[in-house]
Design a protein around this motif. Structure first.
Motif, PDB file in Angstrom:
ATOM      1  N   ALA A   1       0.806  -1.221   0.000  1.00 23.99           N
ATOM      2  CA  ALA A   1       0.000   0.000   0.000  1.00 23.99           C
ATOM      3  C   ALA A   1       0.839   1.272   0.000  1.00 23.99           C
ATOM      4  CB  ALA A   1      -0.930   0.008   1.216  1.00 23.99           C
ATOM      5  N   GLY A   2       2.105   1.177   0.457  1.00 20.52           N
ATOM      6  CA  GLY A   2       2.863   2.417   0.633  1.00 20.52           C
ATOM      7  C   GLY A   2       4.251   2.481   0.043  1.00 20.52           C
ATOM      8  N   TYR A   3       4.799   1.335  -0.420  1.00 12.09           N
ATOM      9  CA  TYR A   3       6.178   1.320  -0.922  1.00 12.09           C
ATOM     10  C   TYR A   3       6.139   1.526  -2.431  1.00 12.09           C
ATOM     11  CZ  TYR A   3      11.118  -0.144  -0.723  1.00 12.09           C
ATOM     12  OH  TYR A   3      12.495  -0.187  -0.763  1.00 12.09           O
ATOM     13  N   VAL A   4       6.617   2.663  -2.904  1.00 12.73           N
ATOM     14  CA  VAL A   4       6.428   3.035  -4.307  1.00 12.73           C
ATOM     15  C   VAL A   4       7.574   2.542  -5.193  1.00 12.73           C
ATOM     16  CG1 VAL A   4       5.245   5.123  -3.531  1.00 12.73           C
ATOM     17  CG2 VAL A   4       7.635   5.265  -4.245  1.00 12.73           C
ATOM     18  N   ASN A   5       7.269   2.388  -6.462  1.00  7.15           N
ATOM     19  CA  ASN A   5       8.256   1.960  -7.455  1.00  7.15           C
ATOM     20  C   ASN A   5       9.095   3.175  -7.859  1.00  7.15           C
ATOM     21  OD1 ASN A   5       9.686   0.959  -9.639  1.00  7.15           O
ATOM     22  ND2 ASN A   5       7.974  -0.233 -10.418  1.00  7.15           N
ATOM     23  N   ALA A   6      10.008   3.555  -6.954  1.00  3.88           N
ATOM     24  CA  ALA A   6      10.805   4.759  -7.174  1.00  3.88           C
ATOM     25  C   ALA A   6      12.035   4.501  -8.028  1.00  3.88           C
ATOM     26  CB  ALA A   6      11.240   5.344  -5.828  1.00  3.88           C
TER      27      ALA A   6
ATOM     28  N   TRP B   1      -7.960  -4.634  -4.189  1.00  2.73           N
ATOM     29  CA  TRP B   1      -8.440  -3.313  -4.582  1.00  2.73           C
ATOM     30  C   TRP B   1      -8.372  -2.314  -3.433  1.00  2.73           C
ATOM     31  CZ3 TRP B   1      -8.654  -1.637  -9.284  1.00  2.73           C
ATOM     32  CH2 TRP B   1      -8.841  -2.552 -10.318  1.00  2.73           C
ATOM     33  N   SER B   2      -8.482  -2.800  -2.208  1.00  2.00           N
ATOM     34  CA  SER B   2      -8.300  -1.911  -1.059  1.00  2.00           C
ATOM     35  C   SER B   2      -6.872  -1.376  -1.016  1.00  2.00           C
ATOM     36  CB  SER B   2      -8.620  -2.656   0.247  1.00  2.00           C
ATOM     37  OG  SER B   2      -9.973  -3.045   0.295  1.00  2.00           O
ATOM     38  N   ILE B   3      -5.919  -2.272  -1.245  1.00  2.00           N
ATOM     39  CA  ILE B   3      -4.507  -1.869  -1.263  1.00  2.00           C
ATOM     40  C   ILE B   3      -4.249  -0.888  -2.408  1.00  2.00           C
ATOM     41  CG2 ILE B   3      -2.171  -2.704  -1.759  1.00  2.00           C
ATOM     42  CD1 ILE B   3      -2.883  -5.240  -0.180  1.00  2.00           C
ATOM     43  N   VAL B   4      -4.779  -1.196  -3.586  1.00  2.00           N
ATOM     44  CA  VAL B   4      -4.562  -0.337  -4.753  1.00  2.00           C
ATOM     45  C   VAL B   4      -5.172   1.043  -4.520  1.00  2.00           C
ATOM     46  CG1 VAL B   4      -5.117  -0.009  -7.195  1.00  2.00           C
ATOM     47  CG2 VAL B   4      -4.363  -2.254  -6.372  1.00  2.00           C
ATOM     48  N   GLY B   5      -6.346   1.099  -3.916  1.00  5.94           N
ATOM     49  CA  GLY B   5      -6.967   2.386  -3.615  1.00  5.94           C
ATOM     50  C   GLY B   5      -6.111   3.222  -2.682  1.00  5.94           C
ATOM     51  N   LEU B   6      -5.573   2.586  -1.646  1.00  3.80           N
ATOM     52  CA  LEU B   6      -4.676   3.291  -0.733  1.00  3.80           C
ATOM     53  C   LEU B   6      -3.431   3.786  -1.469  1.00  3.80           C
ATOM     54  CD1 LEU B   6      -4.859   0.982   2.422  1.00  3.80           C
ATOM     55  CD2 LEU B   6      -5.739   3.316   2.239  1.00  3.80           C
TER      56      LEU B   6
ATOM     57  N   ALA C   1       4.391   9.849  -4.925  1.00  2.00           N
ATOM     58  CA  ALA C   1       3.478   9.091  -4.071  1.00  2.00           C
ATOM     59  C   ALA C   1       2.460   8.306  -4.879  1.00  2.00           C
ATOM     60  CB  ALA C   1       2.753  10.045  -3.115  1.00  2.00           C
ATOM     61  N   ALA C   2       2.170   8.760  -6.096  1.00  2.00           N
ATOM     62  CA  ALA C   2       1.182   8.083  -6.943  1.00  2.00           C
ATOM     63  C   ALA C   2       1.774   6.919  -7.732  1.00  2.00           C
ATOM     64  CB  ALA C   2       0.548   9.087  -7.911  1.00  2.00           C
ATOM     65  N   LEU C   3       3.091   6.709  -7.649  1.00  2.00           N
ATOM     66  CA  LEU C   3       3.705   5.585  -8.346  1.00  2.00           C
ATOM     67  C   LEU C   3       3.153   4.265  -7.816  1.00  2.00           C
ATOM     68  CD1 LEU C   3       7.419   6.798  -8.389  1.00  2.00           C
ATOM     69  CD2 LEU C   3       5.920   6.553 -10.382  1.00  2.00           C
ATOM     70  N   PRO C   4       3.116   3.221  -8.637  1.00  2.00           N
ATOM     71  CA  PRO C   4       2.553   1.938  -8.189  1.00  2.00           C
ATOM     72  C   PRO C   4       3.452   1.208  -7.198  1.00  2.00           C
ATOM     73  CG  PRO C   4       3.498   1.712 -10.371  1.00  2.00           C
ATOM     74  CD  PRO C   4       3.545   3.182 -10.045  1.00  2.00           C
ATOM     75  N   THR C   5       2.953   0.116  -6.673  1.00  2.00           N
ATOM     76  CA  THR C   5       3.712  -0.720  -5.742  1.00  2.00           C
ATOM     77  C   THR C   5       4.982  -1.246  -6.415  1.00  2.00           C
ATOM     78  OG1 THR C   5       1.632  -1.411  -4.732  1.00  2.00           O
ATOM     79  CG2 THR C   5       3.581  -2.746  -4.248  1.00  2.00           C
ATOM     80  N   ALA C   6       6.084  -1.222  -5.690  1.00  2.00           N
ATOM     81  CA  ALA C   6       7.378  -1.640  -6.246  1.00  2.00           C
ATOM     82  C   ALA C   6       7.461  -3.156  -6.390  1.00  2.00           C
ATOM     83  CB  ALA C   6       8.512  -1.146  -5.357  1.00  2.00           C
ATOM     84  N   GLN C   7       8.205  -3.611  -7.423  1.00  2.00           N
ATOM     85  CA  GLN C   7       8.409  -5.045  -7.633  1.00  2.00           C
ATOM     86  C   GLN C   7       9.168  -5.695  -6.485  1.00  2.00           C
ATOM     87  OE1 GLN C   7       8.549  -2.983 -10.325  1.00  2.00           O
ATOM     88  NE2 GLN C   7       6.878  -3.880 -11.488  1.00  2.00           N
TER      89      GLN C   7
ATOM     90  N   ARG D   1       1.803  -9.894  -5.718  1.00  2.00           N
ATOM     91  CA  ARG D   1       1.792  -9.930  -7.185  1.00  2.00           C
ATOM     92  C   ARG D   1       0.614  -9.146  -7.738  1.00  2.00           C
ATOM     93  NH1 ARG D   1      -0.668 -14.804 -10.529  1.00  2.00           N
ATOM     94  NH2 ARG D   1      -2.426 -13.776  -9.547  1.00  2.00           N
ATOM     95  N   ASP D   2      -0.575  -9.377  -7.200  1.00  2.00           N
ATOM     96  CA  ASP D   2      -1.785  -8.732  -7.711  1.00  2.00           C
ATOM     97  C   ASP D   2      -1.768  -7.229  -7.452  1.00  2.00           C
ATOM     98  OD1 ASP D   2      -2.419 -11.309  -8.295  1.00  2.00           O
ATOM     99  OD2 ASP D   2      -4.169 -11.446  -6.977  1.00  2.00           O
ATOM    100  N   ALA D   3      -1.291  -6.827  -6.272  1.00  2.00           N
ATOM    101  CA  ALA D   3      -1.236  -5.399  -5.956  1.00  2.00           C
ATOM    102  C   ALA D   3      -0.293  -4.670  -6.912  1.00  2.00           C
ATOM    103  CB  ALA D   3      -0.790  -5.198  -4.511  1.00  2.00           C
ATOM    104  N   ILE D   4       0.837  -5.290  -7.228  1.00  2.00           N
ATOM    105  CA  ILE D   4       1.784  -4.697  -8.179  1.00  2.00           C
ATOM    106  C   ILE D   4       1.164  -4.601  -9.561  1.00  2.00           C
ATOM    107  CG2 ILE D   4       3.990  -5.046  -9.356  1.00  2.00           C
ATOM    108  CD1 ILE D   4       4.907  -6.487  -6.734  1.00  2.00           C
TER     109      ILE D   4
END
Length: 311
Positions: free
Chosen positions: A102-107, A227-232, A262-268, A285-288
């Motif tokens: 939910a919070g670690y971005v693909n920076a 989808w809850s994680i993706v929304g966050l 902050a809007a970047l997706p979840t990191a691999q 996997r699904d959240a990414i």
């Protein structure tokens, strides 16, 4: 918006290669595990050492870093509260993966090209990179290690685990080199850089294998959780970053940078951690997967909004 599309296209091609290799039965589940271990124990530490030693510390020790850290803490807290209400039977490992998703971005492989083409300078993503590599990752690695061993986390155990994890060691070694302004001899630096170059492709190919070998992403009973994680991740986190950054006095380009990041997706990386510790592999996997595609229109909308208001 070219940088946004280029970054996502690069990831999609490598993930597709992993999917195709699994579909053709050239690689299987054991290859996925091997690639994830390679990324965790060898390639990622080498990559972090290389990245951190090149990171301009004067550019990252700023209100942007404080905003990124505060945003992560708020999002992780919101996820943990939600998990306690919605999924009370989930264990510590599950909640660690969920809060990271939910919070670690693909920076890295997404953040860098987006910072270059959308924000105009790679240095804008440096505060988030530093925060995640030197604060979030060491803490979570210590908690993962404690959970894997069935131990109750204590300060002493957490510190010991923190400094025995290869991911943490690589990041700290790179920071020390940067602080001391050292230059590694080429006979040392070149092999480390080559090993580090394997990190992102290894993660992405392993991810592609999981898409082919595992269940359909965000399907069945796990869909509400995903989808809850993706929304966050792609809606709540940039909104929180906007509020915190504004409260800290960020304006113009610095505020734009922290909101886009902050809007970047979840990191691999999170998938690699899930495989390593055998915790919620499909959830990571699904959240990414979902956040990567869903973040494209969100980032474009943020860029358009800031352009309208004069940034």
């Amino acid at each position: 918006m070219l940088g946004v599309l280029e970054g996502f296209a690069t990831i999609a091609v490598i993930v597709a290669a992993g999917w195709l290799l699994a579909h053709l039965r050239i690689l299987d589940d054991s290859a996925q595990v091997s690639l994830s271990r390679l990324a965790f124990y060898v390639a990622s530490p080498a990559l972090l050492l290389t990245v951190m030693q090149r990171t301009p510390l004067d550019a990252v020790l700023s209100r942007n870093l404080l905003t990124s850290l505060s945003s992560f803490i708020v999002i992780a807290g919101l996820y943990l509260l939600l998990a306690r209400l919605r999924w009370p039977d989930s264990g510590m490992g599950s909640r660690l993966i969920g809060s990271l998703s939910a919070g670690y971005v693909n920076a890295g492989n997404l953040g860098i090209p987006i910072a270059l083409y959308v924000l105009g300078d790679v240095a804008w993503v440096a505060p988030t990179l530093l925060m995640q590599l030197l604060i979030i990752t060491p803490v979570y690695m210590a908690l993962f290690d404690s959970d894997a061993r069935g131990e109750r986390p204590t300060l002493l155990r957490s510190v010991r685990r923190m400094f025995s994890n290869p991911i943490t060691i690589g990041a700290i070694a790179g920071l020390v080199i940067a602080v001391l302004d050292l230059t590694l001899p080429r006979v040392v630096a070149d092999p480390i850089e080559l090993l580090g170059n394997m990190a992102v492709p290894s993660m992405l190919v392993a991810f592609g294998i999981s898409l082919r070998r595992g269940p359909r992403p965000a399907a069945g009973a796990s869909a509400p959780h995903v989808w809850s994680i993706v929304g966050l991740k792609i809606l709540a986190m940039p909104a929180i970053a906007l509020g915190i950054g504004s409260a800290l006095g960020l304006r113009g380009q610095p505020l734009f940078a922290v909101v886009v990041t902050a809007a970047l997706p979840t990191a691999q990386n999170i998938f690699t951690y899930a495989v390593k510790y055998r915790r919620e592999v499909n959830l990571a996997r699904d959240a990414i997967f979902v956040s990567t595609f869903a973040s494209v229109p969100v980032i474009i909308a943020i860029a358009g909004l800031f352009h309208v208001v004069g940034v």
